[in-house]
Structure formats: C-alpha cells, structure tokens
Write a protein that holds these residues in place. Structure first.
Motif, PDB file in Angstrom:
ATOM      1  N   GLU A   1       9.146 -11.085   6.470  1.00  0.00           N
ATOM      2  CA  GLU A   1       9.926 -10.633   5.324  1.00  0.00           C
ATOM      3  C   GLU A   1      10.273  -9.151   5.480  1.00  0.00           C
ATOM      4  OE1 GLU A   1      11.120 -12.559   3.043  1.00  0.00           O
ATOM      5  OE2 GLU A   1      10.092 -14.375   3.728  1.00  0.00           O
ATOM      6  N   ASP A   2      10.878  -8.588   4.442  1.00  0.00           N
ATOM      7  CA  ASP A   2      11.319  -7.196   4.497  1.00  0.00           C
ATOM      8  C   ASP A   2      10.141  -6.254   4.731  1.00  0.00           C
ATOM      9  OD1 ASP A   2      13.898  -8.010   4.018  1.00  0.00           O
ATOM     10  OD2 ASP A   2      13.770  -7.695   1.847  1.00  0.00           O
ATOM     11  N   VAL A   3      10.422  -5.198   5.478  1.00  0.00           N
ATOM     12  CA  VAL A   3       9.418  -4.183   5.785  1.00  0.00           C
ATOM     13  C   VAL A   3       9.917  -2.846   5.241  1.00  0.00           C
ATOM     14  CG1 VAL A   3       8.230  -2.917   7.612  1.00  0.00           C
ATOM     15  CG2 VAL A   3       8.587  -5.386   7.827  1.00  0.00           C
ATOM     16  N   ASN A   4       9.030  -2.195   4.451  1.00  0.00           N
ATOM     17  CA  ASN A   4       9.385  -0.886   3.902  1.00  0.00           C
ATOM     18  C   ASN A   4       8.344   0.131   4.360  1.00  0.00           C
ATOM     19  OD1 ASN A   4      10.299   1.303   2.495  1.00  0.00           O
ATOM     20  ND2 ASN A   4       9.824   0.505   0.453  1.00  0.00           N
TER      21      ASN A   4
ATOM     22  N   PHE B   1       6.181  -6.527   3.338  1.00  0.00           N
ATOM     23  CA  PHE B   1       5.236  -5.519   3.841  1.00  0.00           C
ATOM     24  C   PHE B   1       5.749  -4.158   3.395  1.00  0.00           C
ATOM     25  CE2 PHE B   1       3.433  -2.753   7.130  1.00  0.00           C
ATOM     26  CZ  PHE B   1       2.125  -3.210   7.203  1.00  0.00           C
ATOM     27  N   ASP B   2       4.988  -3.497   2.487  1.00  0.00           N
ATOM     28  CA  ASP B   2       5.467  -2.258   1.868  1.00  0.00           C
ATOM     29  C   ASP B   2       4.381  -1.193   1.956  1.00  0.00           C
ATOM     30  OD1 ASP B   2       6.590  -0.253   0.408  1.00  0.00           O
ATOM     31  OD2 ASP B   2       6.827  -1.401  -1.458  1.00  0.00           O
ATOM     32  N   LEU B   3       4.653  -0.144   2.752  1.00  0.00           N
ATOM     33  CA  LEU B   3       3.722   0.979   2.884  1.00  0.00           C
ATOM     34  C   LEU B   3       4.440   2.297   2.591  1.00  0.00           C
ATOM     35  CD1 LEU B   3       2.199  -1.289   4.620  1.00  0.00           C
ATOM     36  CD2 LEU B   3       1.110   0.616   5.756  1.00  0.00           C
TER      37      LEU B   3
ATOM     38  N   LYS C   1      13.393  -9.719   9.025  1.00  0.00           N
ATOM     39  CA  LYS C   1      14.248  -9.273   7.922  1.00  0.00           C
ATOM     40  C   LYS C   1      14.468  -7.760   8.068  1.00  0.00           C
ATOM     41  CE  LYS C   1      14.654 -13.280   5.879  1.00  0.00           C
ATOM     42  NZ  LYS C   1      14.023 -13.544   4.582  1.00  0.00           N
ATOM     43  N   SER C   2      14.966  -7.155   7.038  1.00  0.00           N
ATOM     44  CA  SER C   2      15.288  -5.729   7.130  1.00  0.00           C
ATOM     45  C   SER C   2      14.022  -4.897   7.313  1.00  0.00           C
ATOM     46  CB  SER C   2      16.035  -5.275   5.877  1.00  0.00           C
ATOM     47  OG  SER C   2      15.195  -5.362   4.748  1.00  0.00           O
ATOM     48  N   ALA C   3      14.199  -3.779   8.018  1.00  0.00           N
ATOM     49  CA  ALA C   3      13.083  -2.856   8.247  1.00  0.00           C
ATOM     50  C   ALA C   3      13.573  -1.451   7.955  1.00  0.00           C
ATOM     51  CB  ALA C   3      12.582  -2.960   9.681  1.00  0.00           C
TER      52      ALA C   3
ATOM     53  N   ILE D   1       0.881  -1.177   0.000  1.00  0.00           N
ATOM     54  CA  ILE D   1       0.000   0.000   0.000  1.00  0.00           C
ATOM     55  C   ILE D   1       0.911   1.216   0.000  1.00  0.00           C
ATOM     56  CG2 ILE D   1      -1.843   1.220   1.222  1.00  0.00           C
ATOM     57  CD1 ILE D   1      -2.617  -1.440   2.496  1.00  0.00           C
ATOM     58  N   THR D   2       1.157   1.769  -1.171  1.00  0.00           N
ATOM     59  CA  THR D   2       2.133   2.855  -1.311  1.00  0.00           C
ATOM     60  C   THR D   2       1.446   4.139  -1.736  1.00  0.00           C
ATOM     61  OG1 THR D   2       2.572   2.190  -3.593  1.00  0.00           O
ATOM     62  CG2 THR D   2       3.990   1.247  -1.893  1.00  0.00           C
TER      63      THR D   2
END
Length: 653
Positions: A150-153, A130-132, A172-174, A110-111
């Motif tokens: 998994e990766d969080v953005n 997870f990408d916001l 994972k990376s955040a 959700i970007t």
C-alpha cells in the motif's frame, strides 16, 4: 503604649506567616508539576519490544510523538510465522535479500517519533499503509527486500545513518518528500511501481543503480551532496529532475528513460556521465548548468531534446550519440571543448547563438535534416571534417576562428552569409551539390578550396584575404566568377593567381628559363597592365612615358631658337607651309602634344608620326633613337591598354 506595640507585632507576625504559606504552596505545586512531567515523559517512551509484540499479535502500530528505544528487529521474533514467497525485483545475489517474506498485517503509523535503535524490516511484506512521517531514525534503517503493498509515507523523515531499500518493492505511491538521508541511501535494484516523490536531501552517497520507476519519479529540487549513481536505472514514466542540485559526480550509464525526462535548471557541480542512455521521449536540459566535464557518449535521443541556454563550464562530449528528434541547443554556452564527433542528427537541429570557447568538433557528424548555426560563436578550432549535411545548412552570421570543413558534403543549400572567419578556413575536398552562399562572408585568414566541387559559389573576391595556392582551386573559382557575372572578382582572382603562380615551382621549365620568365617577363606584365586586368596601369605608364619624353624634347630644345625643323618643312613646290602647319613655338603644351603624337603614332592606326625634329647642336642619331623608342613604347603600351580594356571594361559592358 504597650498595647499598641503588642498589636503591631501581631500584625507583622501574621503577614510573615501568610508569605511563608504562599512560598510553600508554590513549592508543592512545582513538585507536583515536576512529577507530572516525569510521568508524562515516561509515558512518551515505548520500548521496541512492545511494538514487536504488537506486530506478533497483528495489532495496529500507531504512535505519534514517541521515542522508541531498542532495536526494531523483526528477525528477533523467532516464532513469527506468517511468510510468503515473493519473486525478487532485483534477481542479483545479495546478503539479506530473499524471496521469503515475513508478512506484516499490522497498520504501521509511527509519526513524529524518534527511533533510537536500529530497524530491521528486511524481507518484510507490508500489507497495510506504511506511514512514518516526521520520524527520525537514529540507527541503521533496514528495508532490504521489503515489499510495500500500500501507500508509503516517509515524508520529512530523517535517516541519521544508512537507509537500505535495496531490492525493495513499492506497489503503490511512495513519498520521501523533504526526507533527509544523512547516511548511505541505498535504493539499488528497487522497484517503484507507482508515483514516487524523492524531493529530498542526500548528504551521503545515493545509490539508484538498476532501480525501476514504473510511475512518475519526482526528484524536483532534490539535493545530492555526494556521488549519485543511476547506472542501469529505468524510468517508465515521467522523470522530473527540475532544479536538482548534484554537488558531486553523477553517473547515469546504460539507463532507460521511457517517459519524458526533465532536468530544467538542474545544477551539476561534479562530473556527469550519461553513457549509452536511451531517452525514448522528450528530454529537457533547459538552463541546466554543467560545471565540470560532461559525457553524453553514445546516447540515444529518440524524441525532442532541449538544451536551450544550458551552460557547460568544462568539456562536453556527445561523441557517437544520435538525435532522432529535434535537437535544440540554441543559446547554450560551452566554456571549454565541445565534441559532437560521429553524432547523428536525424531531425532538424538548432545551434542558433551557441557559443563555444574551446575547440568544437563535429567530425563525421551526419545532419539528415535542416541544421541552424545562425550567429554561432566558435572562438577556437572548429572541425566539421567529413560531416554530411543532407538538409539545408545555415551558418549565416556565425563567428569562426580556425575552421576545417575538409571532406564535408552539403546536399542542399549551404548558407554562410555574413559569416566571419578570423583564422584559416579549409573547405578542401568539400562537395556542394546545391548553391553555396557566402555573400558578405569575410575570410580574414587563409581560405583553402583545394579540390572543392561546386556548381555555384556565391562569394566575392574582395572578402577573401588570402587563397591557399592550388591551380585547380583558382581555375574553378575564376570560372565560377565568370559564370556568375562577377567580372571584377574574376579579374582580381586572375591577377592574384598569376602572382601566386609565379612563386610556385614550374617543374616542366628549366631553371634558367624560369628565372628569365619570372624576373624579366612576368613582373613587367604585372606592373604594366596587371596581366590584362588593370587597363589603368597601362594608361598611367603611358602618361608617364609621354611626360618623360616631353621633358626630354623640351630639354634638347624642341620648339626653341635652335629648332630648325620648321625651316625644313617645304611643300612640293618649295614654299613654306601655311600658317596652320607652322612648327612648334616652344610652348609647353605644344611639346606635350608633340610627345603624345609621337607616342600614339606607334600604332599607325589613327595618328601619323610628326616630322623628325632637327635641332642645331643636337645629335641627329640621338633624336632619331629617342623618336623611335617613344613610338615603340607607344605601340607596346597602346596594345597592352587595349587588351586590358577589351578584357575588362569593354567585356563588362
């Protein structure tokens, strides 16, 4: 004519009709455009219920540039069935923190969106990325107890209200790069297993208590505009706080930095607490600014610590801390008090060019290796009482005000060359096991060496303005000067000791004897030959006596017309002496020679006394008494002169 008029009217009518047609066309087009916009706007709005249904169905959640209305509340899905038990990273009882996790299998992307309502993803496990990025949360954002597999953005995300990540796990990376936390940012007890980017702005309280960072934690350039809590935090890899700005208080108590920690150029605009912190690897505070009181109490620096050119504008307290690696403070500036009481410096420490404008206290500090205080500036009271210097200590070129080294211990060479002590300097009961080097050091205030023990103290008396009286201190210093061959220093020290001793009470001597000895014996000994240290005093007094008596002899007529001494000088045959034995002729040089001969004849060593003058009209008794007195004074001052010469000039040669 009528036909022309009709043609012209028709032409005008046609032009007006064309213009009206164009206007209507634009109106119709604008109407269609407005309808299109309305339809487009409605197409960019999605209700939260729709997203929840997609989550229930396991569909990917992908929205860009949308406005999401309503609450994204996963608890609202009563029949949501996928669950799993996950051990809590933060095993402390909190509301809405549970081991039971809802499993989210959907991809979340959700970007560039706006979420109008509240978000409740508490105790949710996200199995996909997870990408916001660029999304704005206008309501509460709840991720308490969430697990991100998994990766969080969350880069450039804005949290308008509270953001709750308490007890959450990031496997994972955040990335929170450039995120804005306008409300309370709660990461208490969170576990971040991989690289974490928190280069963001915290407008409200930032809570990282008992947070675990297992990967690199990057806060470079972050700004904390309210209180920041890092109590009990654990950094297992590098922690980067370079260029961070803390505009309010920051608390980092009972924390563990197991990797390198960097606070270079960090600005602390509020109070700072680093209490019982463990820095297990390299830590840098190079050019950091501490604008309010700073506590580093009982901190363990297990590797190199670097505070070069740091600025402490208020009190800085390192009491009870230990530096097990090299400690660099060179060029740092303390505008107020600096407290290093009881600190252990187990490797070399560097305080070169440090400036402390308040009181500096190193009471009971232990320096187990080389310590450098070269050119240090200590403008107020400095306390090194009971400090232990097991390696060489270098204070050369330092500027001190009031300084206390009482009961300190120097096991290696102590260097104080060219140091300046503006106020009182106390080295009482200090033990120097090796050479103490004070050459070129100036003591402009009182120096106290009571019970100071040393083998060789390289110091010059002319650099000491005033030595606090102590018999043993004077005796030790005089012996030290003599052993070093500093004879002039010995003489000056002895002279000052005799003067100071006169002003002290003599308990074994009665009052009357003290009065007589001090007033009528000690003072003359000081004046006449400086207690044996000033031979020229005796020489000057001797010259004065010769001149006074020469004036006396000239005044009573010696060598004048009434001087009958020559007539009485007969040899054994009764004849007058030869020309070379003629009596005085009244010349002033003859009278000076006569007075000198009388004065020197008092010793009876080299010169015989001249004849006793006979002057007509002068009392024979007066002449005889003056003659004897000058001889006695000559004997006295000759003895004093030779004693002083033998004890000073002859000894030195």
């Amino acid at each position: 004519m009528d036909e022309k008029f009709i043609v012209a009217g028709a032409t005008v009518f046609a032009q007006e009709a064309c213009s009206l047609a164009r206007i209507w066309i634009w109106i119709v087009l604008l109407a269609f455009f407005a309808v299109g916009l309305s339809v487009g706007a409605n197409d960019r709005v999605v209700p939260a219920s729709r997203i929840l249904e997609q989550i229930r169905a396991g569909e990917p959640i992908e929205y860009d540039g949308f406005t999401i209305t309503g609450d994204l509340d996963l608890d609202g899905l009563d029949d949501y069935s996928p669950f799993a038990n996950e051990a809590l990273c933060y095993p402390v009882n909190h509301t809405n923190l549970s081991e039971k996790k809802k499993i989210m299998a959907s991809l979340i992307r959700i970007t560039n969106c706006t979420i109008k309502g509240e978000v409740n993803f508490n105790n949710t496990r996200f199995d996909r990325p997870f990408d916001l990025e660029d999304t704005r949360f206008e309501g509460h954002a709840g991720f308490r107890g969430a697990v991100f597999q998994e990766d969080v953005n969350l880069s450039n995300v804005q949290f308008s209200k509270n953001a709750d990540f308490l007890g959450s796990i990031f496997r994972k990376s955040a990335s929170f790069n450039d995120a804005q936390f306008l409300g309370y940012a709660d990461f208490e007890g969170a576990c971040l297993k991989n690289y974490t980017n928190l280069q963001c702005d915290f407008a409200n309280i930032a809570d990282f208590k008992i947070t675990h960072f297992d990967g690199t934690a990057c806060f470079d350039g972050a700004e904390f505009n309210d209180t920041a809590y890092f109590d009990g935090v654990e950094f297992n890899q590098t922690a980067n706080f370079n260029d961070v700005v803390f505009n309010r208080s920051v608390y980092i108590n009972d924390a563990d930095f197991n990797g390198n920690a960097y606070f270079n150029r960090a600005v602390f605009n509020g109070t700072v607490d680093f209490i019982k912190v463990n820095f297990c690897r390299h830590v840098d505070f190079v050019e950091a600014e501490f604008k309010y009181s700073t506590l580093f109490l009982e901190v363990s620096f297990k590797d190199t610590s670097n505070f070069k050119n740091a600025e402490f504008n208020e009190d800085a307290n390192f009491k009870g801390s230990s530096f097990n690696g090299i400690a660099y403070f060179s060029g740092s500036r303390f505008s107020n008090n600096a407290n290093f009481d009881g600190v252990f410096f187990n490797r070399s420490s560097d305080f070169i060019l440090v400036e402390i404008n308040g009181s500096a206290s190193f009471h009971g500090a232990v320096f187990n290796d080389t310590v450098l205080f070269d050119s240090v500036i200590l403008n107020r009271t400095t306390d090194f009482g009971e400090a232990v210097f097991k390696g060489s200590a270098d204070f050369s070129g330092g500027d001190f005000n009031i300084t206390d080294f009482s009961d300190a211990e120097f096991n290696k060479e102590a260097h104080f060359e060219e140091a300046q002590f503006a106020g009182k300097a106390s080295f009482n009961n200090v033990r120097f096991y090796e050479d103490a080097l004070f050459e070129g050091a100036d003591f402009n205030g009182k120096l106290s060496l009571t019970r100071t023990r040393y083998d060789k103290l390289y110091i010059r008396w002319y650099n000491i303005t005033s030595l606090v009286y102590d018999d043993a201190a004077y005796m030790s210093l005089m012996k030290n000067f003599k052993d070093l061959g500093y004879y002039e220093d010995y003489d000056s020290c002895y002279f000052q000791y005799r003067k100071a001793h006169r002003d002290q009470p003599w308990p074994t001597v009665d009052v009357l004897e003290q009065f007589v000895r001090k007033k009528f014996i000690d003072y003359p000994l000081e004046w006449f030959y400086g207690y044996g240290t000033k031979p020229f005093n005796a020489a000057l007094f001797s010259l004065g006596i010769v001149l006074i008596f020469a004036a006396f002899w000239w005044g009573i007529g010696l060598g004048g017309l009434k001087d009958k001494t020559g007539e009485k000088l007969k040899d054994s045959t009764g004849k007058s002496q030869e020309d070379d034995d003629e009596w005085l002729d009244g010349d002033i040089t003859d009278i000076l020679a006569f007075s000198t001969t009388v004065f020197l004849s008092g010793t009876k060593l080299f010169i015989d006394p001249p004849p006793l003058p006979r002057i007509e009209g002068r009392s024979r008794s007066l002449i005889k008494k003056a003659f004897i007195l000058e001889r006695v004074l000559g004997a006295l001052f000759s003895v004093l002169f030779f004693i002083a010469i033998s004890g000073t000039i002859a000894r030195a040669s």
